[in-house]
Design a protein around this motif. Sequence first.
Motif, PDB file in Angstrom:
ATOM      1  N   GLU A 179       0.811  -1.218   0.000  1.00 39.88           N
ATOM      2  CA  GLU A 179       0.000   0.000   0.000  1.00 39.88           C
ATOM      3  C   GLU A 179       0.845   1.269   0.000  1.00 39.88           C
ATOM      4  N   ARG A 180       2.149   1.131   0.292  1.00 39.75           N
ATOM      5  CA  ARG A 180       3.058   2.290   0.253  1.00 39.75           C
ATOM      6  C   ARG A 180       3.811   2.374  -1.076  1.00 39.75           C
ATOM      7  N   LEU A 181       3.488   1.491  -2.006  1.00 39.44           N
ATOM      8  CA  LEU A 181       4.124   1.394  -3.322  1.00 39.44           C
ATOM      9  C   LEU A 181       5.549   0.864  -3.227  1.00 39.44           C
ATOM     10  N   GLN A 182       5.838   0.160  -2.155  1.00 41.81           N
ATOM     11  CA  GLN A 182       7.153  -0.447  -1.951  1.00 41.81           C
ATOM     12  C   GLN A 182       7.137  -1.866  -2.507  1.00 41.81           C
ATOM     13  N   SER A 183       8.151  -2.205  -3.297  1.00 39.62           N
ATOM     14  CA  SER A 183       8.229  -3.530  -3.906  1.00 39.62           C
ATOM     15  C   SER A 183       8.747  -4.543  -2.887  1.00 39.62           C
ATOM     16  N   SER A 184       9.043  -5.746  -3.353  1.00 43.69           N
ATOM     17  CA  SER A 184       9.592  -6.777  -2.466  1.00 43.69           C
ATOM     18  C   SER A 184      11.015  -6.453  -2.031  1.00 43.69           C
ATOM     19  N   ASP A 185      11.611  -5.434  -2.622  1.00 44.49           N
ATOM     20  CA  ASP A 185      12.888  -4.886  -2.158  1.00 44.49           C
ATOM     21  C   ASP A 185      12.579  -3.554  -1.474  1.00 44.49           C
ATOM     22  N   PRO A 186      12.928  -3.381  -0.199  1.00 43.32           N
ATOM     23  CA  PRO A 186      12.539  -2.167   0.524  1.00 43.32           C
ATOM     24  C   PRO A 186      13.115  -0.877  -0.035  1.00 43.32           C
ATOM     25  N   ASP A 187      14.141  -0.961  -0.877  1.00 46.34           N
ATOM     26  CA  ASP A 187      14.732   0.247  -1.456  1.00 46.34           C
ATOM     27  C   ASP A 187      14.265   0.519  -2.880  1.00 46.34           C
ATOM     28  N   ILE A 188      13.307  -0.294  -3.360  1.00 44.46           N
ATOM     29  CA  ILE A 188      12.782  -0.107  -4.714  1.00 44.46           C
ATOM     30  C   ILE A 188      11.272   0.056  -4.641  1.00 44.46           C
ATOM     31  N   PHE A 189      10.784   1.126  -5.243  1.00 46.65           N
ATOM     32  CA  PHE A 189       9.362   1.423  -5.313  1.00 46.65           C
ATOM     33  C   PHE A 189       8.908   1.330  -6.774  1.00 46.65           C
TER      34      PHE A 189
END
Length: 411
Positions: free
Chosen positions: A262-272
């Motif tokens: 819901e925050r537009l964060q992918s499965s990598d926390p540093d990639i949106f």
Amino acid sequence: MTMGRGMVIIGAGECGGRAALTLRDLGYDGPVTLVGNEPHLPYERPPLSKDAMTGDAPLIKTIVSEATLAEKSIRHIHSVQAVAVDRMAHEVRLSDGSVLAYDKLLLATGSTPRRLPIPGLGPRCVTLRSFADALAIRPHLRAGSHIAIVGGGFIGLELAAAARKLSAAVTVIEAQPRILMRGVPAEIAEIIQDTHIGRGVEILCGEGIASIADDGKAVRVTLAGGGKITADLVVIGIGAVPETGLAAEAGLEIDNGIAVDERLQSSDPDIFAAGDCCSFPLAIYGDRRVRLEAWRNAQEQGALAAKNMLGAGAAHVAVPWFWSDQYGLSLQIAGLSDEGRSTVRRDLGDGAFILFHLAEDGRLVAASGIGPGNAVARDIRLAEMLIAKQARPAPEALGSPAVKLKSLLAA
């Protein structure tokens, strides 16, 4: 707020451009790099099927100027592709061999037109996604020319309206039983179809394509039912697929697009990821995962991604909104109409009306409106606010023009 390597945004369209500007608006003073594969500044795509076709000159509607990019110290690298993401090293490799280091990365790679899985396509079988595509199509929209459009969705129908304005003959071929099957109620789709037919567009629904022969001078289309069409140009508008190749090769989770929370964060926390390329959960529909190809969604998610790249942790709560203008008619939809189980109609006069879509529990989950000019805009906006509040207005109040929607919102 400053980070060492900076922010890199892949995709210099509406979404990516909005994200870059928002980073600066929020006070981020580290490096911001915006990478795009087109030679242009970030620009709006909706005019491509409208004003770019019918205007005196095919102007591009940019969302930011070179001067503003320079003033805000946003580096814009154009005409290159991002070809690889090294998540461990926090680096992106570009097609020109250069490497960009990042603290946070935003993928705003958009979508690409779906191709017809039929042999025989040639130079006169085209799609409409970019300004270059619009420039290629525009010369064919003239009196004496016949345009065949495969697909009765928004893009195809808007292009049909533009072609008729320029006196080209138009045939729309739609494999589904009716036009605008995805997300537009049949009652509204019928009005749009009747309007097109009244303007001279031939619409063939429930028709597949058996074969296409493009010799570079004309295109001969054989329909599944045996009919034949000869066109000067065939425009294929059968939807779009998300650009996920870069993300998939980097090992990110894919689910009808780059899967984000819901925050537009992918499965990598540093990639949106944001815009057409991502799928995300919508809280107001029980976290149903959706992917939206819409102008306002690209704007909103670009701004939200920028906030969250800076650590805001804000959730996407916006109600989906879609629009289309054809022959002076404006169609606007707030929410997802397929979530509704019953419908209430409100007539606004002059042929304008809104269909309110209610869930089983009485919640207003969507509103679909059509009318001349901006006739439905205000009420659709109020409906959007009611949907966001998960309101349960009385059906008789929704259906009565005497009851102001604003009063239902206040209640």
